[in-house]
Structure formats: C-alpha cells, structure tokens
Design a protein around this motif. Structure first.
Motif, PDB file in Angstrom:
ATOM      1  N   ASP A  21      -6.306  -0.421  -4.747  1.00 51.61           N
ATOM      2  CA  ASP A  21      -5.446  -0.568  -3.570  1.00 51.61           C
ATOM      3  C   ASP A  21      -5.427   0.809  -2.920  1.00 51.61           C
ATOM      4  O   ASP A  21      -4.925   1.775  -3.508  1.00 51.61           O
ATOM      5  CB  ASP A  21      -4.043  -1.001  -3.988  1.00 51.61           C
ATOM      6  CG  ASP A  21      -3.278  -1.649  -2.846  1.00 51.61           C
ATOM      7  OD1 ASP A  21      -3.778  -1.635  -1.712  1.00 51.61           O
ATOM      8  OD2 ASP A  21      -2.174  -2.167  -3.089  1.00 51.61           O
ATOM      9  N   ASN A  27      -7.551   2.406   8.737  1.00 50.52           N
ATOM     10  CA  ASN A  27      -7.317   0.969   8.584  1.00 50.52           C
ATOM     11  C   ASN A  27      -6.112   0.618   7.729  1.00 50.52           C
ATOM     12  O   ASN A  27      -5.930  -0.540   7.359  1.00 50.52           O
ATOM     13  CB  ASN A  27      -8.561   0.290   7.996  1.00 50.52           C
ATOM     14  CG  ASN A  27      -9.791   0.502   8.851  1.00 50.52           C
ATOM     15  OD1 ASN A  27     -10.730   1.173   8.451  1.00 50.52           O
ATOM     16  ND2 ASN A  27      -9.779  -0.050  10.056  1.00 50.52           N
ATOM     17  N   ARG A  29      -3.721  -0.001   4.625  1.00 51.17           N
ATOM     18  CA  ARG A  29      -3.891  -0.369   3.218  1.00 51.17           C
ATOM     19  C   ARG A  29      -5.006  -1.393   3.071  1.00 51.17           C
ATOM     20  O   ARG A  29      -5.025  -2.410   3.764  1.00 51.17           O
ATOM     21  CB  ARG A  29      -2.581  -0.939   2.664  1.00 51.17           C
ATOM     22  CG  ARG A  29      -2.566  -1.081   1.153  1.00 51.17           C
ATOM     23  CD  ARG A  29      -1.162  -1.368   0.660  1.00 51.17           C
ATOM     24  NE  ARG A  29      -0.706  -2.684   1.061  1.00 51.17           N
ATOM     25  CZ  ARG A  29      -0.946  -3.812   0.379  1.00 51.17           C
ATOM     26  NH1 ARG A  29      -1.654  -3.771  -0.738  1.00 51.17           N
ATOM     27  NH2 ARG A  29      -0.483  -4.959   0.804  1.00 51.17           N
ATOM     28  N   VAL A  30      -5.941  -1.108   2.159  1.00 48.60           N
ATOM     29  CA  VAL A  30      -7.123  -1.948   1.971  1.00 48.60           C
ATOM     30  C   VAL A  30      -7.330  -2.181   0.479  1.00 48.60           C
ATOM     31  O   VAL A  30      -7.151  -1.269  -0.332  1.00 48.60           O
ATOM     32  CB  VAL A  30      -8.384  -1.279   2.573  1.00 48.60           C
ATOM     33  CG1 VAL A  30      -9.608  -2.161   2.375  1.00 48.60           C
ATOM     34  CG2 VAL A  30      -8.179  -0.982   4.058  1.00 48.60           C
ATOM     35  N   ARG A  31      -7.706  -3.394   0.105  1.00 53.15           N
ATOM     36  CA  ARG A  31      -8.027  -3.726  -1.282  1.00 53.15           C
ATOM     37  C   ARG A  31      -9.551  -3.699  -1.453  1.00 53.15           C
ATOM     38  O   ARG A  31     -10.278  -4.347  -0.700  1.00 53.15           O
ATOM     39  CB  ARG A  31      -7.476  -5.111  -1.625  1.00 53.15           C
ATOM     40  CG  ARG A  31      -7.642  -5.530  -3.078  1.00 53.15           C
ATOM     41  CD  ARG A  31      -6.795  -4.705  -4.018  1.00 53.15           C
ATOM     42  NE  ARG A  31      -5.379  -4.851  -3.790  1.00 53.15           N
ATOM     43  CZ  ARG A  31      -4.618  -5.797  -4.347  1.00 53.15           C
ATOM     44  NH1 ARG A  31      -5.153  -6.700  -5.149  1.00 53.15           N
ATOM     45  NH2 ARG A  31      -3.327  -5.825  -4.111  1.00 53.15           N
ATOM     46  N   ASP A  63     -10.677 -10.367   2.364  1.00 57.17           N
ATOM     47  CA  ASP A  63      -9.576  -9.448   2.084  1.00 57.17           C
ATOM     48  C   ASP A  63      -9.952  -8.418   1.024  1.00 57.17           C
ATOM     49  O   ASP A  63      -9.389  -7.320   0.993  1.00 57.17           O
ATOM     50  CB  ASP A  63      -8.339 -10.229   1.622  1.00 57.17           C
ATOM     51  CG  ASP A  63      -7.715 -11.038   2.749  1.00 57.17           C
ATOM     52  OD1 ASP A  63      -7.972 -10.707   3.918  1.00 57.17           O
ATOM     53  OD2 ASP A  63      -6.979 -11.995   2.451  1.00 57.17           O
ATOM     54  N   LYS A  65     -12.700  -5.979  -0.087  1.00 53.23           N
ATOM     55  CA  LYS A  65     -13.908  -5.310   0.390  1.00 53.23           C
ATOM     56  C   LYS A  65     -14.669  -4.692  -0.785  1.00 53.23           C
ATOM     57  O   LYS A  65     -14.138  -4.537  -1.884  1.00 53.23           O
ATOM     58  CB  LYS A  65     -13.554  -4.201   1.384  1.00 53.23           C
ATOM     59  CG  LYS A  65     -12.512  -4.570   2.421  1.00 53.23           C
ATOM     60  CD  LYS A  65     -12.984  -5.635   3.378  1.00 53.23           C
ATOM     61  CE  LYS A  65     -11.942  -5.865   4.471  1.00 53.23           C
ATOM     62  NZ  LYS A  65     -12.292  -6.972   5.371  1.00 53.23           N
ATOM     63  N   GLN A  97       2.630  -0.077  -1.228  1.00 52.86           N
ATOM     64  CA  GLN A  97       2.043  -1.330  -1.699  1.00 52.86           C
ATOM     65  C   GLN A  97       2.928  -2.527  -1.365  1.00 52.86           C
ATOM     66  O   GLN A  97       2.430  -3.597  -0.995  1.00 52.86           O
ATOM     67  CB  GLN A  97       1.831  -1.273  -3.212  1.00 52.86           C
ATOM     68  CG  GLN A  97       0.655  -0.424  -3.655  1.00 52.86           C
ATOM     69  CD  GLN A  97       0.455  -0.532  -5.148  1.00 52.86           C
ATOM     70  OE1 GLN A  97       1.094   0.173  -5.922  1.00 52.86           O
ATOM     71  NE2 GLN A  97      -0.405  -1.440  -5.550  1.00 52.86           N
ATOM     72  N   PRO A 101       1.445  -4.217   5.226  1.00 50.63           N
ATOM     73  CA  PRO A 101       0.496  -5.335   5.210  1.00 50.63           C
ATOM     74  C   PRO A 101      -0.932  -4.816   5.077  1.00 50.63           C
ATOM     75  O   PRO A 101      -1.211  -3.639   5.340  1.00 50.63           O
ATOM     76  CB  PRO A 101       0.717  -6.000   6.573  1.00 50.63           C
ATOM     77  CG  PRO A 101       1.231  -4.890   7.443  1.00 50.63           C
ATOM     78  CD  PRO A 101       2.045  -4.000   6.547  1.00 50.63           C
ATOM     79  N   ASN A 102      -1.826  -5.676   4.669  1.00 52.39           N
ATOM     80  CA  ASN A 102      -3.230  -5.287   4.541  1.00 52.39           C
ATOM     81  C   ASN A 102      -3.847  -5.015   5.908  1.00 52.39           C
ATOM     82  O   ASN A 102      -3.611  -5.751   6.870  1.00 52.39           O
ATOM     83  CB  ASN A 102      -4.036  -6.391   3.839  1.00 52.39           C
ATOM     84  CG  ASN A 102      -3.765  -6.439   2.351  1.00 52.39           C
ATOM     85  OD1 ASN A 102      -3.342  -5.456   1.750  1.00 52.39           O
ATOM     86  ND2 ASN A 102      -4.008  -7.590   1.754  1.00 52.39           N
ATOM     87  N   GLU A 103      -4.632  -3.963   5.964  1.00 51.17           N
ATOM     88  CA  GLU A 103      -5.465  -3.632   7.121  1.00 51.17           C
ATOM     89  C   GLU A 103      -4.675  -3.575   8.430  1.00 51.17           C
ATOM     90  O   GLU A 103      -5.115  -4.087   9.458  1.00 51.17           O
ATOM     91  CB  GLU A 103      -6.629  -4.614   7.229  1.00 51.17           C
ATOM     92  CG  GLU A 103      -7.546  -4.574   6.010  1.00 51.17           C
ATOM     93  CD  GLU A 103      -8.773  -5.444   6.171  1.00 51.17           C
ATOM     94  OE1 GLU A 103      -9.621  -5.131   7.020  1.00 51.17           O
ATOM     95  OE2 GLU A 103      -8.870  -6.455   5.439  1.00 51.17           O
TER      96      GLU A 103
END
Length: 233
Positions: A21, A27, A29-31, A63, A65, A97, A101-103
């Motif tokens: 994470d 960008n 927060r990215v997983r 979601d 990458k 975390q 939100p993501n991205e």
C-alpha cells in the motif's frame, strides 16, 4: 511515469512477492504487487518498507497494479524512525490507509506527510508534528472547521470566554450535551495560530483532533494506537 512514493504498509504475497500500500506523489494511495521482492537477491528486498523515500513506476488497469521500478530516492534523506517516532509514523500511515481513497490525487498532502516523517526522524518530541498532520489531513478531506467563529451563529469566538467542539460541525458557544468539554477561547485562539508549545494547549488540540477524526474513522480501533499502548505497559 516515475514518481516519488513511500510505502504505508506491506504484506507477504505468495512465496516470493509482496503486496504494497503506497502513497505516491502524483496518484495518491495505490495498491501494488511487487513480484519477487522477497527473493534473497532481489534489489527491492530492503527497499519495499515504510519510511524509505522511493522512486517507483507501475503498470496495470485494475485496482491492483504491478510494480515495475523501485529505487531509493537519493535526493531525500533516508529516515530511520525509532521508539515513539516509529509508532507515530505507523499512526500516520494508518490514518492515510483508512481515510484516503485509492488513486485520488493528493500532492499537497504528500508533501505534508513527508515533512511530518522528517520531523519525527529528527525530534524526540513527536506530538506537535502529529497534531499538525492531523489538521492537514482534515483540510484535505474537506473537513476543516473555523477556529475563529461560532459554527452555528457566525459570532466571533473572541467575544466569548468559553466554547465547545462539535464533531463534523465546529466550535460553538453552547454545549450540545451535558458534560461537553469547555475550551477557553483564549486557548483556542493560540491553538489556531499553532502556538502549542504549552502542554495544556497541546492536550486540548489532541482531544479536538481525536473527536474530529473519529467521524471518519468510526469505532474500529486504530491498530497503531493499540501497539503504542502495549509498548508503554
């Protein structure tokens, strides 16, 4: 696109890989999956961990990458957190975390986060840095409130002696419930200017930030806070 990043958390994935994470500059927060990062000879093995300034690149449309580049950002000082600073860093990571939100783009917050981590690495007195980042996170979430006016009436708080904090609303002149904590307006005015070197005002700010963040965190306990409390026993 190569960009700066820091790992917020990592998990083992299968035998040789890691799930990451990551908080990225461009960008948010990215997983990511870091394939082969656990192999003994992998150049990523010692880098894919929290508080190491990184440059990364990744690919993928889902979601999750796939990491394609991971190297240390030598333009930034490598921070090593120990003791209370380490647990404080885990706390900041857990906030991101849970609340980002993501991205979702968060360039300014990324700079604030890195500044907070740098302060934690240099100072044994961590509380002011934590409180400032909590406020910056609330601002990013659109949850900041006015320190100078009654949220109900718009009346300047400086005309009052005491005020009360209502989560997800702001500071008001009258308590909502019996037992609501009263804050001296003279203290609130100094807190608003980040004059928090006084232990009393710092504790007041901590309480206000905790109530403000609880609206978004909910009742699920923070794991980082539990770990810190266990350490103090």
């Amino acid at each position: 696109m190569i960009q700066r990043a820091l790992v917020l958390h990592r998990w083992d994935f299968q035998e040789t890989s890691l799930l990451l994470d990551v908080f990225t500059e461009q960008n948010g927060r990215v997983r990511l999956i870091a394939k082969g990062a656990k192999r003994p000879k992998s150049p990523w093995r010692g880098l894919a961990q929290p508080f190491v300034p990184l440059k990364i690149e990744y690919k993928g449309r889902s979601d999750l990458k796939t990491l394609t580049l991971l190297e240390q950002d030598t333009q930034l000082v490598n921070t090593r957190l120990n003791g209370n600073a380490l647990y404080s860093g885990f706390y900041l990571n857990e906030l991101l975390q849970r609340l980002l939100p993501n991205e979702a783009e968060a360039q300014e917050l990324f700079q604030h986060y890195w500044s907070a981590i740098a302060v934690l690495a240099e100072s044994s007195y961590v509380e002011p840095a934590l409180r400032r980042f909590e406020w910056q996170l609330l601002e990013h979430l659109g949850a900041a409130f006015d320190w100078h006016h009654d949220a109900d009436t718009g009346q300047p708080l400086k005309e009052l002696e005491y005020c009360y904090f209502v989560p997800d609303h702001g500071l008001v002149s009258a308590p909502r419930y019996k037992g609501d904590k009263a804050y001296a307006v003279s203290d609130i005015e100094r807190i608003a200017n980040w004059d928090i070197n006084d232990e009393h005002r710092l504790k007041q700010l901590k309480w206000i930030m905790r109530e403000a963040l609880h609206v978004y965190l909910g009742d699920k306990p923070l794991r980082s806070r539990e770990l810190f409390q266990q350490r103090r026993k």
